[in-house]
Design a protein around this motif. Structure first.
Motif, PDB file in Angstrom:
ATOM      1  N   LYS A  74     -31.511 -70.828 -16.655  1.00  0.00           N
ATOM      2  CA  LYS A  74     -30.880 -69.447 -16.561  1.00  0.00           C
ATOM      3  C   LYS A  74     -29.621 -69.270 -17.247  1.00  0.00           C
ATOM      4  O   LYS A  74     -28.640 -68.932 -16.476  1.00  0.00           O
ATOM      5  CB  LYS A  74     -30.793 -69.533 -14.872  1.00  0.00           C
ATOM      6  N   GLN A 212     -32.502 -63.254 -14.241  1.00  0.00           N
ATOM      7  CA  GLN A 212     -33.660 -64.059 -14.593  1.00  0.00           C
ATOM      8  C   GLN A 212     -34.348 -64.177 -13.385  1.00  0.00           C
ATOM      9  O   GLN A 212     -33.829 -64.553 -12.180  1.00  0.00           O
ATOM     10  CB  GLN A 212     -33.062 -65.316 -15.092  1.00  0.00           C
ATOM     11  N   LYS A 214     -36.818 -66.374 -10.895  1.00  0.00           N
ATOM     12  CA  LYS A 214     -36.753 -67.710 -10.693  1.00  0.00           C
ATOM     13  C   LYS A 214     -38.267 -68.211 -10.674  1.00  0.00           C
ATOM     14  O   LYS A 214     -39.219 -67.201 -10.162  1.00  0.00           O
ATOM     15  CB  LYS A 214     -36.441 -68.055  -9.064  1.00  0.00           C
TER      16      LYS A 214
END
Length: 433
Positions: A74, A212, A214
């Motif tokens: 990430k 982003q 998960k």
């Protein structure tokens, strides 16, 4: 109380558009001129073909690796900004690298033994590395921001074409102006313009929100399912073929222009960089801009893979026209096809890759697409293009590529028809477990 138009503005997409404008404005004074800068230094088309092939190593290695790393850890924002900073720093290096000119081509073996060539190569290599890092993060972030509206990617990327077109003519005219009275082209004004736009790009990019998703499942398992889908295989092969053919235009079009200028119209030579700037503004501003805006409509009507068939047909026409035209000013009219061979195809590729990508693996998928295009297709085109142009000349080489493009078009269109027949009842191209 905010006005209605202020409430309707998507701030993140606004900054994304500005990023594309400044980023491609920074590319314009340097990237399209790399081969002719080398030509001015006395490097043959074969030498530049090898150099341009080696410059794509970052695309072959970094793109898929970086996409996977940023998906897992990430860190898209950090890598995005890191690529931009690296690009800006390398542009400064271009300003100070010793200039070199040669009245005739230097023997290939001698070129590879000179420190000046390797200094030039290393600077350009780092420049391409910075561009690769930021471009994959840029497209991944843009696709994430668009979400289900990924077909609107072209409406964001269009601002890159506007920046590229506007800056290219300014840069080309500046180089010609500062080169008056000299028997070579002084590219330093272009480097300064590139550095300014790089700084503006960094500033704008800090305002882009990066989110982003998960991912609970393993990305590798999902991508294995993607990679075994027949449509994905044909898609990747199409991307490689497209990169191969576009390499001839991206890196050797200006070589061709200088060849026909020297052969048939030497009176244009003092302003050749301005003419080349006009080519870029026609390509990116007059041709790409309308096609980016229309890309979503066209893709929905004819489908992602049919866009590639259209692109290969347009490439065949472009190459044949180049091989027949002897006046660089008349050749300018051919660039109206650039939107079909670049903007529309790029929009279809990015949108289709996003559609195929498992959730959370967007960066990896975009990286794989970039690897196929710039890590395999483009290097092959650079190497073969350099060899053929040195052996046959640019005019005969372009005529040969016209034949290659139409053959690829027929094969790819046939494969698309087969795919449409086999999978016509499925809405989602790839099912992941």
């Amino acid at each position: 109380m905010k006005m209605m138009w202020q409430r309707n503005i998507n701030k993140n997409l606004l900054f994304m558009k500005m990023n594309y404008f400044f980023a491609y404005g920074a590319y314009a004074p340097i990237v399209p001129f790399i081969s002719t800068i080398g030509k001015q230094r006395g490097y043959s088309a074969f030498v530049m073909g090898i150099a341009l092939t080696a410059l794509q190593i970052p695309s072959l290695i970094v793109r898929p690796t970086l996409g996977s790393i940023t998906d897992v850890y990430k860190c898209r924002r950090f890598m995005f900004l890191a690529g931009e900073v690296l690009f800006a720093l390398v542009v400064i290096g271009l300003v100070f690298i010793p200039g070199a000119t040669a009245s005739e081509m230097i023997d290939d073996k001698i070129v590879f033994e000179t420190m000046l060539f390797w200094a030039f190569f290393c600077i350009i290599f780092l420049l391409c590395l910075g561009a690769v890092i930021r471009s994959i993060m840029e497209d991944t972030i843009c696709v994430s921001l668009l979400g289900d509206n990924v077909n609107n990617y072209g409406r964001q990327k269009v601002w890159g074409s506007i920046g590229y077109g506007v800056v290219s003519i300014i840069s080309g005219a500046s180089v010609d102006w500062f080169s008056k009275g000299k028997d070579y082209k002084d590219y330093r004004p272009g480097y300064v313009i590139s550095f300014f736009f790089s700084i503006m790009d960094i500033y704008v990019s800090t305002g882009i929100k990066v989110v982003q998703v998960k991912k609970n499942k393993t990305i590798g398992g999902d991508l294995k399912n993607v990679a075994t889908d027949f449509r994905v295989i044909i898609f990747f092969i199409s991307i490689i073929c497209f990169g191969f053919l576009m390499a001839f235009i991206q890196n050797f079009l200006f070589w061709y222009l200088e060849d026909i200028t020297n052969l048939y119209h030497p009176e244009i030579k003092p302003w050749i960089k301005t003419v080349q700037g006009l080519f870029l503004i026609t390509q990116y501003f007059l041709s790409e801009v309308p096609l980016y805006f229309l890309s979503s409509f066209i893709i929905k009507r004819i489908g992602h893979m049919n866009v590639f068939s259209l692109a290969f047909l347009a490439l065949s026409i472009r190459f044949m026209l180049y091989s027949l035209i002897k006046n660089p000013i008349i050749a300018l009219s051919v660039e109206i096809l650039h939107g079909f061979t670049n903007a529309l195809t790029e929009s279809a590729a990015v949108a289709y890759a996003a559609k195929l990508s498992p959730v959370g693996a967007e960066g990896t998928m975009q990286g794989l697409i970039g690897m196929a295009l710039l890590g395999i297709g483009t290097p092959l085109g650079n190497f073969v293009g350099g060899y053929l142009i040195k052996s046959l000349g640019s005019i005969i080489t372009f005529r040969l590529m016209s034949i290659v493009a139409i053959i690829v078009c027929i094969i790819q269109a046939t494969m698309s028809l087969i795919i449409n027949r086999i999978y016509r009842h499925e809405d989602n191209p790839v099912q992941t477990s």
